[in-house]
Design an enzyme around this catalytic site. Structure first.
Site, mmCIF file in Angstrom:
data_model
loop_
_atom_site.group_PDB
_atom_site.id
_atom_site.type_symbol
_atom_site.label_atom_id
_atom_site.label_comp_id
_atom_site.label_asym_id
_atom_site.label_seq_id
_atom_site.Cartn_x
_atom_site.Cartn_y
_atom_site.Cartn_z
ATOM 1 N N LYS A 131 21.234 55.992 22.833
ATOM 2 C CA LYS A 131 20.379 55.580 21.705
ATOM 3 C C LYS A 131 19.772 54.204 21.941
ATOM 4 O O LYS A 131 18.618 53.956 21.624
ATOM 5 C CB LYS A 131 21.194 55.566 20.393
ATOM 6 C CG LYS A 131 21.778 56.917 20.009
ATOM 7 C CD LYS A 131 22.674 56.829 18.794
ATOM 8 C CE LYS A 131 23.961 56.056 19.028
ATOM 9 N NZ LYS A 131 24.916 56.674 19.952
ATOM 10 N N GLY A 133 28.390 50.587 20.742
ATOM 11 C CA GLY A 133 28.101 49.867 21.988
ATOM 12 C C GLY A 133 26.818 50.463 22.528
ATOM 13 O O GLY A 133 26.821 51.574 23.039
ATOM 14 N N HIS A 134 25.713 49.765 22.336
ATOM 15 C CA HIS A 134 24.410 50.285 22.758
ATOM 16 C C HIS A 134 23.909 49.467 23.942
ATOM 17 O O HIS A 134 23.747 48.257 23.837
ATOM 18 C CB HIS A 134 23.401 50.210 21.601
ATOM 19 C CG HIS A 134 23.783 51.065 20.434
ATOM 20 N ND1 HIS A 134 23.073 51.131 19.268
ATOM 21 C CD2 HIS A 134 24.837 51.912 20.261
ATOM 22 C CE1 HIS A 134 23.648 51.975 18.439
ATOM 23 N NE2 HIS A 134 24.724 52.458 19.013
HETATM 24 P P1 GDP Z 1 24.448 54.523 23.029
HETATM 25 O O1 GDP Z 1 25.717 54.097 22.428
HETATM 26 O O2 GDP Z 1 23.970 55.842 22.501
HETATM 27 O O3 GDP Z 1 23.373 53.477 22.979
HETATM 28 O O4 GDP Z 1 24.738 54.794 24.585
HETATM 29 P P2 GDP Z 1 25.603 53.809 25.546
HETATM 30 O O5 GDP Z 1 24.821 52.605 25.837
HETATM 31 O O6 GDP Z 1 26.972 53.645 25.024
HETATM 32 O O7 GDP Z 1 25.752 54.752 26.815
HETATM 33 C C1 GDP Z 1 24.647 55.204 27.543
HETATM 34 C C2 GDP Z 1 24.754 54.684 28.985
HETATM 35 O O8 GDP Z 1 23.896 55.413 29.834
HETATM 36 C C3 GDP Z 1 24.325 53.243 29.130
HETATM 37 O O9 GDP Z 1 25.076 52.646 30.150
HETATM 38 C C4 GDP Z 1 22.859 53.334 29.556
HETATM 39 O O10 GDP Z 1 22.419 52.226 30.317
HETATM 40 C C5 GDP Z 1 22.885 54.573 30.391
HETATM 41 N N1 GDP Z 1 21.665 55.377 30.364
HETATM 42 C C6 GDP Z 1 20.804 55.591 29.338
HETATM 43 N N2 GDP Z 1 19.873 56.488 29.695
HETATM 44 C C7 GDP Z 1 20.140 56.867 30.951
HETATM 45 C C8 GDP Z 1 19.570 57.825 31.854
HETATM 46 O O11 GDP Z 1 18.606 58.508 31.553
HETATM 47 N N3 GDP Z 1 20.168 57.957 33.071
HETATM 48 C C9 GDP Z 1 21.255 57.226 33.446
HETATM 49 N N4 GDP Z 1 21.765 57.443 34.642
HETATM 50 N N5 GDP Z 1 21.825 56.329 32.609
HETATM 51 C C10 GDP Z 1 21.288 56.172 31.391
HETATM 52 P P1 IMO Z 2 27.876 54.343 19.798
HETATM 53 O O1 IMO Z 2 27.029 53.791 18.695
HETATM 54 C C1 IMO Z 2 31.259 56.839 20.955
HETATM 55 C C2 IMO Z 2 34.660 57.010 18.192
HETATM 56 C C3 IMO Z 2 35.967 56.402 18.641
HETATM 57 C C4 IMO Z 2 36.945 57.316 17.944
HETATM 58 C C5 IMO Z 2 36.269 57.607 16.620
HETATM 59 C C6 IMO Z 2 36.752 56.736 15.464
HETATM 60 O O2 IMO Z 2 28.023 53.473 20.982
HETATM 61 O O3 IMO Z 2 27.443 55.744 20.137
HETATM 62 P P2 IMO Z 2 36.259 54.185 14.847
HETATM 63 O O4 IMO Z 2 36.575 52.938 15.573
HETATM 64 O O5 IMO Z 2 34.805 54.391 14.576
HETATM 65 O O6 IMO Z 2 37.091 54.380 13.611
HETATM 66 O O7 IMO Z 2 36.723 55.361 15.846
HETATM 67 O O8 IMO Z 2 34.878 57.371 16.830
HETATM 68 N N1 IMO Z 2 33.490 56.117 18.240
HETATM 69 C C7 IMO Z 2 32.512 56.200 19.160
HETATM 70 N N2 IMO Z 2 32.396 56.994 20.230
HETATM 71 N N3 IMO Z 2 30.279 55.978 20.650
HETATM 72 C C8 IMO Z 2 30.370 55.187 19.562
HETATM 73 O O9 IMO Z 2 29.359 54.406 19.150
HETATM 74 C C9 IMO Z 2 31.543 55.247 18.775
HETATM 75 N N4 IMO Z 2 31.977 54.601 17.674
HETATM 76 C C10 IMO Z 2 33.145 55.157 17.342
HETATM 77 O O10 IMO Z 2 36.099 56.436 20.033
HETATM 78 O O11 IMO Z 2 37.053 58.524 18.641
HETATM 79 MG MG MG Z 3 27.656 53.567 22.994
#
Ligand code: GDP
Ligand code: IMO
Ligand code: MG
Length: 428
Positions: free
Chosen positions: A16, A40-41
């Site tokens: 996202k 964690g984005h």
């Molecule tokens: P979010 O929580 O939905 O914002 O996603 P996260 O940041 O936790 O996890 C997505 C991970 O995949 C991050 O490390 C991004 O940098 C990486 N990422 C996002 N889009 C792509 C993609 O199209 N390909 C690859 N290989 N990595 C990606």
């Molecule tokens: P983003 O925004 C993935 C999961 C936790 C656990 C459950 C409950 O980066 O996509 P909490 O601390 O919210 O009470 O934990 O939800 N969880 C996530 N898993 N991405 C997240 O956020 C999450 N935020 C919470 O691992 O299973």
């Molecule tokens: Mg995340």
């Protein structure tokens, strides 16, 4: 673009942050509406990586207004650390960050209690992030929570803190056999925090509604994912908020008539952190390989993510409960080396096939995925910027997803960087 919601369609971590960063270029306001520092984005710009927990990922685009809405629970320690981290990387925060006066605070006792309560569940633990999310939302519902506006009024803050500490310290000391938390310590700590954020606190509902009335573009940044939704996820293995699109209204003070479209972000496969059912999870050996290829480790806790095949039952559920207008498919490049790729199209359970995600936990835990197998493209796609240049087999995979989900794909991501993005015709 007008007003666009971006939500996760799986169990979070769909990418996202990257999608928001791409779309934020054309937005005026980027707003978070739920969740807290459990998010964690990740956004990659050039060679630099940024991880956001509370601040909208749009802050990287200069001059954009970023809002933390009333539906978000705010850990001030985490927020100030994040502000300092971003400032250290040259990102301007002052004047660009607005925090809702109605947002609830995650206090130190919320984090401690979240961690010890989950540990105490033993085998039945949820695997929370330990960020005090569930305990903060519990207090909000119990009408004992402390809001941002309460913090700004010293007397109110002190009174509310006293009432809360009386109960929390009893619990900590007598039930959990832990140390008490000192009121003086918190007051001192929070006085410092207040000085750092007080200028950001405002009526963000008024701010966003005014912007909408002026015809500005607002982007709503979802955290977590649909299957972690407290109502529509794999309860009780969920988070404590509603990450679905409907929560934009209650989490920001905006009427449903103001929302124009909803984009769902889906990984080309599936991941999950923490406990709970996951029908398409890979076998351990294959999972290890995919985790390494996809760098699937939690952006907040560093925990290894569980990985599995794309689950169309899950994403179809997300299409419905979010009313998705279109989809962004991320991490397609991670499937580059596979000869065969599977897609789950239904669940076998007690002799029948389920097409909807089951509400009963036992069924979600025991059902067997029904797979369709597709040919992989076994080619590097991470440099491709034009849909037509994708290998035929990759296009076929995406077309099959569109059919199964009955939703158009408007963006495909083939790598973490901004430029590794294919925007399909008709987007935005
Ligand atoms: P979010 O929580 O939905 O914002 O996603 P996260 O940041 O936790 O996890 C997505 C991970 O995949 C991050 O490390 C991004 O940098 C990486 N990422 C996002 N889009 C792509 C993609 O199209 N390909 C690859 N290989 N990595 C990606
Ligand atoms: P983003 O925004 C993935 C999961 C936790 C656990 C459950 C409950 O980066 O996509 P909490 O601390 O919210 O009470 O934990 O939800 N969880 C996530 N898993 N991405 C997240 O956020 C999450 N935020 C919470 O691992 O299973
Ligand atoms: Mg995340």
């Amino acid at each position: 673009m007008s007003n666009l919601v971006v939500v996760g369609t799986q169990w979070g971590d769909e990418g996202k942050g990257k999608i928001i960063d791409i779309l934020a270029e054309r937005a005026d306001i980027i707003a978070r509406f739920q969740g807290g520092a459990n998010a964690g984005h990740t956004v990659v710009v050039g060679e630099e990586e940024f991880v956001f927990h509370l601040i909208p990922s749009g802050i990287l685009r200069a001059g954009k207004q970023c809002v933390i809405g009333n539906g978000v629970v705010i850990d001030l320690k985490a927020l100030i650390e994040e502000m300092d981290y971003l400032k250290g990387k040259g990102v301007k925060i002052e004047g660009n960050l607005f925090i809702s006066e109605n947002a609830h605070l995650t206090m130190p006792y919320h984090k401690i209690l979240d961690q010890i309560m989950d540990k105490r569940r033993g085998k039945g633990k949820l695997g929370t992030t330990g960020r005090g999310i569930g305990t903060t939302y519990s207090d909000k519902s119990a009408r004992v929570g402390i809001r941002m506006i309460d913090l700004l009024n010293k007397e109110t803050f002190q009174q509310k803190l006293e009432i809360n500490l009386e109960e929390k310290n009893y619990l900590l000391e007598k039930f959990y056999n832990r140390e008490r938390i000192s009121k003086e310590g918190i007051l001192e700590e929070y006085l410092l925090y207040t000085e750092k954020i007080k200028d950001c606190v405002t009526n963000t509902s008024a701010l966003i509604n005014q912007a909408i009335d002026e015809g500005k573009n607002v982007l709503f940044e979802g955290a977590q994912g649909t299957l972690l939704d407290i109502d529509f996820g794999t309860y009780p293995y969920v988070t404590a908020s509603n990450p679905i699109a409907g929560a934009v209204c209650t989490g920001l003070g905006i009427g449903p008539t103001k929302i124009e479209s909803v984009m769902g972000v889906a990984k080309a496969y599936t991941t999950r952190v923490g406990e709970g059912p996951f029908p398409t999870q890979f076998s351990p050996e294959f999972e290890n390989g995919m985790r390494l290829r996809g760098k699937e480790y939690g952006a907040t806790t560093g925990r290894p993510r569980r990985c599995g095949w794309f689950d169309a039952v899950v994403v179809r559920h997300a299409v419905r409960v979010n009313g998705l207008s279109n989809l962004a498919i991320t991490k397609l490049d991670v499937l580059d080396n596979l000869e065969k790729i599977k897609i789950c199209v239904g669940y076998k359970y007690q002799g029948g096939v389920l097409e909807d995600f089951p509400a009963l936990l036992k069924v979600a835990q025991q059902c067997e995925p029904v797979y369709e197998e597709m040919e992989g493209w076994t080619d590097d796609i991470s440099h491709i910027k034009d849909y037509q240049r994708l290998p035929e087999k990759a296009k076929r995979y995406l077309e099959r997803l569109t059919e199964l989900l009955n939703t158009e794909i408007s963006l495909v991501s083939v790598g973490p960087k901004r430029e590794q993005t294919i925007i399909l015709k008709g987007l935005l």
